[in-house]
Design a protein around this motif. Structure first.
Motif, PDB file in Angstrom:
ATOM      1  N   ASN A 254       0.817  -1.219   0.000  1.00 48.88           N
ATOM      2  CA  ASN A 254       0.000   0.000   0.000  1.00 48.88           C
ATOM      3  C   ASN A 254       0.848   1.265   0.000  1.00 48.88           C
ATOM      4  O   ASN A 254       0.437   2.278  -0.547  1.00 48.88           O
ATOM      5  CB  ASN A 254      -0.922   0.011   1.220  1.00 48.88           C
ATOM      6  N   ASP A 255       2.043   1.174   0.625  1.00 47.68           N
ATOM      7  CA  ASP A 255       2.915   2.362   0.694  1.00 47.68           C
ATOM      8  C   ASP A 255       3.148   2.985  -0.675  1.00 47.68           C
ATOM      9  O   ASP A 255       3.291   4.197  -0.814  1.00 47.68           O
ATOM     10  CB  ASP A 255       4.320   1.993   1.216  1.00 47.68           C
ATOM     11  N   MET A 256       3.198   2.102  -1.690  1.00 55.95           N
ATOM     12  CA  MET A 256       3.542   2.591  -3.023  1.00 55.95           C
ATOM     13  C   MET A 256       2.477   3.509  -3.590  1.00 55.95           C
ATOM     14  O   MET A 256       2.729   4.263  -4.515  1.00 55.95           O
ATOM     15  CB  MET A 256       3.743   1.417  -3.978  1.00 55.95           C
TER      16      MET A 256
ATOM     17  N   PHE B  96       3.731  -9.527   1.234  1.00 53.61           N
ATOM     18  CA  PHE B  96       3.589 -10.963   1.484  1.00 53.61           C
ATOM     19  C   PHE B  96       2.179 -11.330   1.972  1.00 53.61           C
ATOM     20  O   PHE B  96       1.633 -12.361   1.586  1.00 53.61           O
ATOM     21  CB  PHE B  96       4.648 -11.419   2.494  1.00 53.61           C
ATOM     22  N   ARG B  97       1.610 -10.481   2.808  1.00 52.93           N
ATOM     23  CA  ARG B  97       0.261 -10.788   3.322  1.00 52.93           C
ATOM     24  C   ARG B  97      -0.751 -10.814   2.187  1.00 52.93           C
ATOM     25  O   ARG B  97      -1.607 -11.680   2.091  1.00 52.93           O
ATOM     26  CB  ARG B  97      -0.146  -9.765   4.379  1.00 52.93           C
ATOM     27  N   LYS B  98      -0.631  -9.843   1.274  1.00 53.89           N
ATOM     28  CA  LYS B  98      -1.555  -9.798   0.133  1.00 53.89           C
ATOM     29  C   LYS B  98      -1.359 -11.026  -0.755  1.00 53.89           C
ATOM     30  O   LYS B  98      -2.313 -11.574  -1.298  1.00 53.89           O
ATOM     31  CB  LYS B  98      -1.304  -8.532  -0.692  1.00 53.89           C
ATOM     32  N   TYR B  99      -0.106 -11.412  -0.891  1.00 51.83           N
ATOM     33  CA  TYR B  99       0.200 -12.577  -1.737  1.00 51.83           C
ATOM     34  C   TYR B  99      -0.438 -13.841  -1.160  1.00 51.83           C
ATOM     35  O   TYR B  99      -1.054 -14.627  -1.889  1.00 51.83           O
ATOM     36  CB  TYR B  99       1.723 -12.732  -1.842  1.00 51.83           C
TER      37      TYR B  99
ATOM     38  N   GLY C  14      -4.284 -13.613  -1.569  1.00 52.37           N
ATOM     39  CA  GLY C  14      -4.669 -13.810  -2.971  1.00 52.37           C
ATOM     40  C   GLY C  14      -4.498 -15.261  -3.396  1.00 52.37           C
ATOM     41  O   GLY C  14      -5.341 -15.823  -4.099  1.00 52.37           O
ATOM     42  N   SER C  15      -3.404 -15.864  -2.945  1.00 51.06           N
ATOM     43  CA  SER C  15      -3.123 -17.250  -3.343  1.00 51.06           C
ATOM     44  C   SER C  15      -4.130 -18.210  -2.709  1.00 51.06           C
ATOM     45  O   SER C  15      -4.571 -19.169  -3.352  1.00 51.06           O
ATOM     46  CB  SER C  15      -1.703 -17.640  -2.924  1.00 51.06           C
ATOM     47  N   LEU C  16      -4.502 -17.954  -1.451  1.00 51.78           N
ATOM     48  CA  LEU C  16      -5.471 -18.835  -0.802  1.00 51.78           C
ATOM     49  C   LEU C  16      -6.840 -18.711  -1.476  1.00 51.78           C
ATOM     50  O   LEU C  16      -7.542 -19.715  -1.645  1.00 51.78           O
ATOM     51  CB  LEU C  16      -5.577 -18.527   0.697  1.00 51.78           C
ATOM     52  N   LEU C  17      -7.189 -17.501  -1.884  1.00 45.95           N
ATOM     53  CA  LEU C  17      -8.463 -17.319  -2.599  1.00 45.95           C
ATOM     54  C   LEU C  17      -8.457 -18.130  -3.896  1.00 45.95           C
ATOM     55  O   LEU C  17      -9.424 -18.825  -4.212  1.00 45.95           O
ATOM     56  CB  LEU C  17      -8.660 -15.844  -2.944  1.00 45.95           C
TER      57      LEU C  17
END
Lengths: 483, 263
Positions: free
Chosen positions: A123-125, A309-312, A315-318
């Motif tokens: 999100n920082d980006m 990493f948390r988003k990854y 997203g991967s679990l979804l």
């Protein structure tokens, strides 16, 4: 310094109007007109040079020039806020300039669009306080004009006849009288503006115009520190296939069997200032820096996109839920097939990891960046001349520490790869044991798949290393003031 | 309800005893309502008489859906799958039904189905059933092995579902790994900065390309050793391997198949 000829106020080049605008009195000037007026006002003004105030970063040594009274508060290359006002510098005019055609707002919009498409970006980006740090900088580029006006000779050979066990070919010399030129293959001449970014945002040379200092008003500029001839070979390689293809359009080249026609070019180079919006984003630990660059002429964006990493994981679990439902609907996995799958994914993970580690090594040490290599080489030669370095360029302690670092690197690599290696070996042993009980297969597959899942943490970490740069360290750069 | 079903089964069992031909290791019964056959051919003598009685009651409900056969063998010159298919087709043609084969020669349990039964007990379901029961055969408990198979077949044919816990765990992990992998590959493709291609760089140049004249002059000749024999016939090539598919199908819209497990 560039001031309004009417009120001596600050002026800024307006990309929308393509004119220089006074912030105080609102006067508008074309850059050519401004140059003429400034010349009339100031006796000091020199026709073929421009003057700016330089700021040097005390952390990385980067130098930026500004052409008004605005102080530079942070470094564009390392993000440090320790910019020191240096001196007034007069620099010879470059030959060409491509003026900024995109405003900062357009640049930010293009950047946000690009980043928002990447779901796993931190999100920082996207934060506005980060994005606001985009800075419009004119970067010095070398523009090659590769020419050939005259005769070029190529060889060809054509099947003639067979005699016994030998096939005979007639050899030809194909002589072409040509007038060829490729003008505008360009490369940046700032070592800290790494090649992988600059080559990702190519400029339309057709829009380059004669340089006028007025175009710099309101923007920053960097000074070149890379030798202008460094990229000649690269430019030749870029045009060679196009030259070959165009020549082969002439039937004589095909008819007389010239497969790969070549032309030896002469080179003329010029210097241009090209517009780049530049943003440096430091990571949370202040160890690495990622860059985003936007072409100020075309709006093309090149940005390092690290993974949150948390988003990854989320997203991967979804995605996994969807894949699980598909598997349940269309596939019945046998223990052996799950085991084989675990081996294949572990192998893939291993290959990706090795590939990424190789690229990290190249990128972190800028092994493929001709500009950086040129600056380091010249710095090394300078130090050798000044007898600052022994033969190897390293002291005994430095040598030992370099050896130790190499050993540690190897150890680190093995440490990261052990998960993938185990994830391959365990199920392979079970498969070759040819055991009857499914429990062995399930057990091996489950262990292997769990190891593969863990290895994804390393892959993401490696990816984030790959899309970032070590913080540039201070090294006084040998900028060519007469560029 | 359960009592009524048990009663009906008991009557059916009595009817079966009255009308069936009973041998030491083989039994056969025909369901008069459906015309489907129950057959036990225990050539490998894996079942005791008591086991046979119990197995018959396990198999009886399956005659509602098709022929139901238990076969055990000690010798087999062909593959277990082949043997099962050919044995079933020789005995019952392409009629709906299932055969549970215990091949003691290859030590493989194989479940073959055909016709309507195959629509429910597909090859993958047959694999699941044999996966669930093979451990009994490994331990030598052939009755429980067969009985469990027939019970699971009955559950499936009655529209129920059978348990496959390890398979779920495996599928979950495969799905997770695939999810992580697919996402990472997408990231690799989309997140890296790529240099402009040569074509794009050239497109941005000012190009002048004039060829005023081209002439070719013969400057000599050279020869290349090329034996004639290597020139001729080189267009022929053949692929190295040959495989025939494992599936089986025949004309008239009929298909059958199965799955098995070593024990």
């Amino acid at each position: 310094m560039i001031k309004c000829p009417n009120c001596a106020g600050e002026v800024q080049f307006n990309p929308k109007l393509q004119q220089v605008e006074c912030k105080y009195c609102g006067s508008l000037f074309s850059p050519e007109e401004l140059s003429e007026k400034l010349k009339a006002v100031s006796e000091k003004a020199v026709n073929d040079s421009y003057e700016g105030k330089t700021y040097t970063c005390s952390q990385c040594g980067a130098t930026l020039m500004t052409f008004d009274d605005t102080a530079i508060t942070f470094c564009s290359y390392c993000g440090s806020q320790a910019m020191l006002e240096d001196k007034m510098l007069r620099i010879n005019n470059p030959d060409f300039i491509i003026p900024f055609q995109k405003t900062k707002e357009e640049c930010v919009e293009a950047y946000k669009q690009k980043v928002s498409k990447f779901l796993f970006a931190p999100n920082d980006m996207k934060e506005s306080f980060v994005v606001d740090k985009f800075r419009g900088i004119y970067m010095p580029y070398v523009i090659y004009d590769l020419k050939k006006d005259g005769v070029t000779r190529n060889l060809g050979s054509k099947y003639a006849y067979r005699r016994g066990d030998y096939v005979y070919y007639h050899d030809y010399q194909i002589v072409a009288d040509v007038d060829i030129s490729y003008e505008g293959i360009s490369y940046d001449l700032v070592s800290k503006f790494y090649d992988n970014y600059s080559t990702a945002i190519p400029f339309r040379y057709q829009d380059a115009i004669t340089f006028r200092p007025g175009y710099l008003a309101g923007y920053y500029a960097d000074a070149l520190d890379v030798n202008e001839t460094v990229y000649v070979d690269t430019a030749m390689k870029v045009i060679a296939p196009d030259v070959g293809e165009r020549l082969k359009h002439r039937k004589e080249f095909r008819k007389f069997g010239c497969q790969n026609p070549k032309v030896l070019f002469q080179n003329e180079q010029k210097i241009g200032m090209f517009p780049v919006y530049f943003l440096a984003i430091r990571d949370k630990n202040n160890q690495k820096v990622s860059y985003a660059v936007v072409n100020g002429q075309t709006g093309k964006v090149a940005v390092d996109l690290p993974i949150d990493f948390r988003k990854y994981i989320f997203g991967s679990l979804l995605l996994s839920v969807v894949i699980f439902l598909l598997i349940q609907s269309f596939l019945v996995l046998t223990p052996a097939s799950i085991t084989a799958f675990s081996i294949i994914t572990a192998l893939l993970s291993l290959v990706i990891s090795i590939h990424q580690n190789k690229k990290i090594d190249i990128r972190q040490h800028h092994k493929d960046d001709k500009g950086v290599i040129d600056v380091l080489r010249r710095e090394y030669i300078r130090k050798r001349k000044e007898s600052l370095l022994p033969d190897t360029g390293l002291t005994k302690e430095q040598k030992l520490s370099a050896q130790l670092e190499k050993k540690n690197q190897r150890k680190r690599k093995l440490k990261f790869l052990y998960k993938e290696i185990l994830a391959i070996i365990i199920p392979l042993v079970i498969l070759f044991s040819n055991l009857a009980s499914d429990l062995y297969y399930y057990g091996a597959a489950i262990i292997s798949l769990l190891l593969v899942i863990l290895s994804f943490y390393d892959l993401v970490r490696e990816h984030n290393l790959l899309v970032s740069n070590p913080l540039p360290q201070f090294e006084k750069r040998g900028g060519d003031e007469n560029g | 309800m359960a009592k009524r079903i048990s009663g009906v089964l008991f009557v059916l069992l009595l009817t079966f005893c009255a009308f069936s031909n009973v041998y030491a290791d083989s039994y056969e019964y025909t369901n008069e309502d459906t015309g489907f056959v129950l057959s036990i051919m225990d050539d490998a003598a894996l079942l005791s008489e008591k086991d046979l009685d119990h197995l018959i009651s396990d198999m009886l409900p399956l005659t509602e859906y098709g022929n139901i056969v238990f076969k055990s063998i000690t010798n087999n010159a062909t593959s277990t799958a082949n043997f099962a298919r050919e044995y079933y087709h020789n005995q019952y043609g392409t009629a709906s039904g299932s055969l549970l084969l215990m091949d003691m020669y290859h030590r493989i349990i194989y479940l073959f189905s055909d016709g309507n039964n195959y629509a429910t007990i597909t090859s993958s379901k047959a694999n699941i059933i044999t996966d669930n029961i093979y451990t009994y055969a490994t331990r030598g408990d052939y009755y429980t092995c067969a009985s469990s198979a027939f019970q699971q077949m009955n559950t499936l044919l009655a529209g129920g579902k059978i348990m496959e816990p390890m398979r779920y765990i495996g599928s979950v992990l495969v799905a997770i790994v695939t999810g992580f992998l697919v996402n990472f590959i997408i990231i690799m493709i989309h997140s890296r900065i790529r240099s402009a291609k040569a074509e794009e760089m050239i497109k941005n140049c000012k190009i002048k390309f004039q060829i005023r004249s081209v002439t070719a002059e013969k400057i000599g000749e050279h020869r290349v050793y090329s034996p004639q024999s290597s020139d001729s016939g080189s267009s022929y090539s053949s692929s190295g391997g040959h495989f025939s598919g494992g599936g089986h199908s025949s004309g008239g819209g009929h298909s059958g198949g199965g799955g098995g497990h070593r024990f």
